[in-house]
Design a protein around this motif. Structure first.
Motif, short mmCIF file in Angstrom:
data_model
loop_
_atom_site.label_atom_id
_atom_site.label_comp_id
_atom_site.label_asym_id
_atom_site.label_seq_id
_atom_site.Cartn_x
_atom_site.Cartn_y
_atom_site.Cartn_z
N ALA A 1 0.85 -1.18 0.00
CA ALA A 1 0.00 0.00 0.00
C ALA A 1 0.89 1.24 0.00
O ALA A 1 1.74 1.40 0.88
CB ALA A 1 -0.93 0.01 1.21
N ALA A 2 0.70 2.10 -0.99
CA ALA A 2 1.47 3.33 -1.10
C ALA A 2 0.68 4.31 -1.96
O ALA A 2 -0.19 3.92 -2.74
CB ALA A 2 2.85 3.06 -1.73
N ASP A 3 1.00 5.57 -1.84
CA ASP A 3 0.33 6.61 -2.62
C ASP A 3 1.05 6.74 -3.97
O ASP A 3 1.84 7.64 -4.18
CB ASP A 3 0.35 7.93 -1.85
CG ASP A 3 -0.42 9.03 -2.55
OD1 ASP A 3 -1.09 8.74 -3.57
OD2 ASP A 3 -0.34 10.19 -2.10
N PHE A 4 0.72 5.84 -4.88
CA PHE A 4 1.44 5.79 -6.16
C PHE A 4 1.12 6.97 -7.06
O PHE A 4 1.97 7.38 -7.86
CB PHE A 4 1.11 4.48 -6.89
CG PHE A 4 1.69 3.26 -6.23
CD1 PHE A 4 3.05 3.02 -6.25
CD2 PHE A 4 0.88 2.35 -5.57
CE1 PHE A 4 3.61 1.90 -5.64
CE2 PHE A 4 1.40 1.23 -4.96
CZ PHE A 4 2.77 1.01 -4.99
N ASP A 5 -0.09 7.53 -6.96
CA ASP A 5 -0.44 8.67 -7.82
C ASP A 5 -0.33 10.00 -7.11
O ASP A 5 -0.69 11.05 -7.66
CB ASP A 5 -1.84 8.50 -8.42
CG ASP A 5 -2.91 8.29 -7.36
OD1 ASP A 5 -2.60 8.35 -6.16
OD2 ASP A 5 -4.07 8.05 -7.75
N GLU A 6 0.16 9.99 -5.88
CA GLU A 6 0.49 11.20 -5.11
C GLU A 6 -0.69 12.15 -4.98
O GLU A 6 -0.54 13.38 -5.05
CB GLU A 6 1.70 11.89 -5.74
CG GLU A 6 2.95 11.02 -5.72
CD GLU A 6 4.15 11.62 -6.42
OE1 GLU A 6 4.16 12.84 -6.67
OE2 GLU A 6 5.10 10.86 -6.73
N ASP A 7 -1.87 11.57 -4.74
CA ASP A 7 -3.05 12.39 -4.51
C ASP A 7 -3.41 12.49 -3.03
O ASP A 7 -4.44 13.05 -2.67
CB ASP A 7 -4.25 11.85 -5.30
CG ASP A 7 -4.68 10.45 -4.86
OD1 ASP A 7 -3.98 9.84 -4.01
OD2 ASP A 7 -5.70 9.96 -5.37
N GLY A 8 -2.54 11.94 -2.18
CA GLY A 8 -2.76 12.02 -0.74
C GLY A 8 -3.55 10.87 -0.15
O GLY A 8 -3.81 10.85 1.05
N TRP A 9 -3.92 9.87 -0.99
CA TRP A 9 -4.70 8.73 -0.53
C TRP A 9 -3.97 7.44 -0.90
O TRP A 9 -3.46 7.31 -2.02
CB TRP A 9 -6.09 8.75 -1.16
CG TRP A 9 -6.93 9.91 -0.73
CD1 TRP A 9 -6.81 11.21 -1.12
CD2 TRP A 9 -8.01 9.88 0.22
NE1 TRP A 9 -7.74 11.99 -0.50
CE2 TRP A 9 -8.50 11.20 0.32
CE3 TRP A 9 -8.61 8.87 0.96
CZ2 TRP A 9 -9.57 11.54 1.17
CZ3 TRP A 9 -9.68 9.20 1.80
CH2 TRP A 9 -10.15 10.51 1.90
N PRO A 10 -3.93 6.46 0.00
CA PRO A 10 -3.15 5.24 -0.26
C PRO A 10 -3.83 4.32 -1.26
O PRO A 10 -5.05 4.13 -1.23
CB PRO A 10 -3.07 4.57 1.12
CG PRO A 10 -4.31 5.04 1.83
CD PRO A 10 -4.54 6.45 1.34
N ASP A 11 -3.03 3.78 -2.16
CA ASP A 11 -3.47 2.81 -3.15
C ASP A 11 -2.91 1.43 -2.76
O ASP A 11 -2.08 1.32 -1.86
CB ASP A 11 -2.98 3.23 -4.54
CG ASP A 11 -3.28 4.69 -4.84
OD1 ASP A 11 -4.47 5.06 -4.83
OD2 ASP A 11 -2.33 5.47 -5.06
N ILE A 12 -3.33 0.39 -3.48
CA ILE A 12 -2.90 -0.98 -3.17
C ILE A 12 -2.42 -1.65 -4.44
O ILE A 12 -3.12 -1.64 -5.47
CB ILE A 12 -4.04 -1.81 -2.56
CG1 ILE A 12 -4.60 -1.13 -1.30
CG2 ILE A 12 -3.56 -3.22 -2.23
CD1 ILE A 12 -5.90 -1.74 -0.81
N TYR A 13 -1.23 -2.23 -4.39
CA TYR A 13 -0.69 -3.00 -5.52
C TYR A 13 -0.50 -4.44 -5.08
O TYR A 13 0.06 -4.70 -4.01
CB TYR A 13 0.63 -2.41 -5.99
CG TYR A 13 1.20 -3.08 -7.22
CD1 TYR A 13 0.57 -2.96 -8.46
CD2 TYR A 13 2.37 -3.83 -7.15
CE1 TYR A 13 1.09 -3.57 -9.59
CE2 TYR A 13 2.90 -4.44 -8.27
CZ TYR A 13 2.25 -4.31 -9.49
OH TYR A 13 2.77 -4.92 -10.62
N VAL A 14 -0.98 -5.38 -5.90
CA VAL A 14 -0.90 -6.81 -5.58
C VAL A 14 -0.17 -7.53 -6.70
O VAL A 14 -0.58 -7.44 -7.87
CB VAL A 14 -2.31 -7.42 -5.40
CG1 VAL A 14 -2.18 -8.90 -5.02
CG2 VAL A 14 -3.10 -6.67 -4.35
#
Length: 575
Positions: free
Chosen positions: A264-277
């Motif tokens: 889980a990291a903010d890959f698009d830098e919009d301030g909200w965490p994303d999830i990569y699997v």
């Protein structure tokens, strides 16, 4: 892993294509790695299936590990996930918690801590889910996952049932990550699942099936041919319990991928965490946070579902870091043998380019890759790539010595121009030693200012690679404490500015392969003696700190600034 489901080309192809090419005449790599696990007291073998052969895929995927400071004494302890065997657990088959004795050794405190547990263990993620100031453990299993609450007195309690995390039936939990997806200050939980199977009815090795044979030999079946698992998101209710919101969040609708490591990291830098699997033999998944409690899976259009050539590679481990020093976190994903491991460069908006070929990573395809990290191993200010490997077929090497079961570890040294060169022997005897490894975690266990590595070895004791470097490059460590954000500050994005460089890191609950790194973010600075730090906290606060002196650990509390500094004194560590 591509395992039996991958219809591989026969061994008649040119094996020289799989040989790594290592440039001659380069400068010596500063860091040297020595395996001190035995001397440090990490002696218990980590059990995963039969030693001679694997009948089912549950025996082959191995487990993860974690660096964590469970007792808040400022020194990294170690947690290891253990499996079992089909015939029953041998003596000593349990997860392990090793307490750091602050002198280069560890004590096994598993029983005392209440963490003895036998089963088909896989992954671990770390986070303070109840915001009491002590890190808790969540472990995934083939069977029933487990949440171990840290009691703050050196012991843990299994609170899985009380937390509402008991699952119906048998699920194959693998990746997991704590994540505050709704930014309410409490850590939620994402779990990826691998395949749907039960051992009583699972298919067995057979040359008659393309998903149960490899190179004409009967081997374990899968993952192809087995039904993919589905993934789950659990919302933290703020009272010690969780609610399954997989359907409402749009997670349950995404099917068809064999999920392994989850980050889980903010890959698009919009301030909200994303999830990569990482998806094994299937497309990997990128769940982008919609800011309203839901996610959109968009890996294909974002460039991280498959390779640049459209190949569904066997994603196992995931390293996240800023190898180009652009202020954005990139992705390194480990794959099966005869597949190049993937390197994906982030634009900063969550769009990725596959740079596996121009980076030189494509040259190494000999091994089955697992744990990995984009980490600065020599503190020169340019993150390198570290990877462990190990085959899944113990029986294969007897017929095909070109495909050994035990493999060395690898470093891909950052050449500072977007390219890497592979190092094995040049980085010390701990790198060249051969094991069938799975998870690994990165952390500074001896508090001497560089990154060490702990590694899970299948049916062998762990490895603890101590990083020894005669070159005095500078470094900076950042420990974050959330106040309005979750106390662990998981999900924070930190950018260090030093010289003309800008390096981004995200504080994550899982990465590598089913593992968790030292939560103190580590920045190599090279010759620079200070750095400016930007922090993007999980709840949206943006803070900046100027001119922080190098070669120290700084503790920063959200909204309160730098609350502590520490100069490491590792003189008591015997080397």
């Amino acid at each position: 892993m591509s395992a039996a489901g991958f219809i591989a080309p026969k061994l008649t192809f040119a094996l020289e294509q799989l040989q790594s090419t290592q440039p001659q005449g380069r400068s010596r790599f500063a860091s040297q790695f020595l395996d001190i696990a035995h001397e440090a007291g990490l002696t218990a073998p980590m059990i995963f299936g039969d030693v001679q052969k694997s009948t089912y895929i549950v025996e082959a995927i191995g487990g993860g590990c974690a660096f964590l400071d469970y007792d808040n004494d400022g020194w990294m302890d170690i947690f290891m996930v253990c499996g079992t065997r089909l015939a029953g657990a041998p003596p000593g088959a349990t997860n392990r918690l090793y307490k750091n004795n602050r002198n280069g050794t560890f004590s096994d405190v598993t029983e005392k801590a209440g963490l003895h547990h036998v089963g088909w263990g896989n992954g671990v993620c770390v986070g303070d889910y109840n915001n009491d100031g002590y890190d808790d453990l969540f472990c995934t299993y083939f069977g029933q996952n487990r949440l171990f609450r840290n009691n703050g007195n050196g012991t843990f309690t299994d609170v899985t049932k009380d937390a509402g995390l008991i699952e119906k039936g048998t699920r194959f939990g693998t990746g997991c990550t704590f994540i505050d997806y709704n930014r309410d200050g409490f850590l939620d939980l994402f779990v990826s699942n691998y395949v749907e199977m039960d051992l009583e009815h699972a298919p067995k090795p057979s040359v008659q099936s393309p998903t149960c044979s490899y190179e004409g030999l009967p081997v374990l079946c899968g993952p192809r041919g087995l039904k993919p698992g589905y993934h789950s998101l659990y919302r933290n209710n703020g009272d010690g319990t969780f609610t399954d919101v997989s359907k409402e969040a749009g997670i349950a609708d995404v099917r068809g991928s064999y999920g392994l490591t989850a980050v889980a990291a903010d890959f698009d830098e919009d301030g909200w965490p994303d999830i990569y699997v990482a998806g094994d033999s299937t497309p990997s998944l990128l769940f982008l946070n919609n800011h309203d409690g839901t996610f959109k899976e968009d890996a294909l259009s974002r460039g991280v579902a498959v390779s640049g050539e459209g190949r569904e590679n066997s994603g196992m481990g995931v390293g996240v870091g800023d190898y180009m020093l652009e202020g954005h976190v990139d992705i390194f994903k480990t794959h099966f043998q005869r597949e190049p491991n993937g390197l994906y460069r982030n634009s900063g908006k969550g769009d990725f380019d596959d740079v596996t070929t121009p980076s030189g990573i494509i040259k190494e395809q000999r091994f089955v890759g697992w744990g990995a990290g984009i980490v600065d191993l020599d503190n020169d200010g340019y993150p390198d790539i570290f990877m462990v490997a190990g085959n899944i077929y113990p029986e294969l090497e007897k017929i095909f010595p070109q495909l050994p079961y035990r493999n060395p570890r690898m470093i891909f040294r950052n050449l500072r121009d977007g390219r890497f060169e592979e190092l094995i022997d040049e980085a010390g005897p701990g790198m060249a030693a051969k094991y069938s490894s799975r998870g690994c975690a990165f952390g500074d266990f001896d508090n001497d200012g560089d990154l060490d590595v702990v590694i899970v070895n299948v049916n062998d004791p762990p490895s603890l690679l101590r990083n020894d470097s005669p070159v005095q490059n500078h470094w900076l460590k950042v420990k974050l404490v959330g106040t309005k954000s979750n106390r662990s500050a998981i999900g924070a994005r930190v950018v260090a500015h030093y010289g003309k460089k800008a390096q981004a890191q995200n504080l994550m609950s899982q990465s590598s392969y089913l593992s968790c790194n030292d939560p103190r973010l580590h920045f190599g600075l090279g010759e620079e003696i200070k750095a400016d730090i930007e922090i993007f906290w999980p709840n949206g606060l943006h803070e900046s700190f100027k001119g922080i002196a190098a070669d120290q650990l700084v503790t920063i509390k959200e909204g309160l600034g730098i609350t502590a500094t520490a100069k490491f004194d590792s003189s008591q560590i015997s080397k």
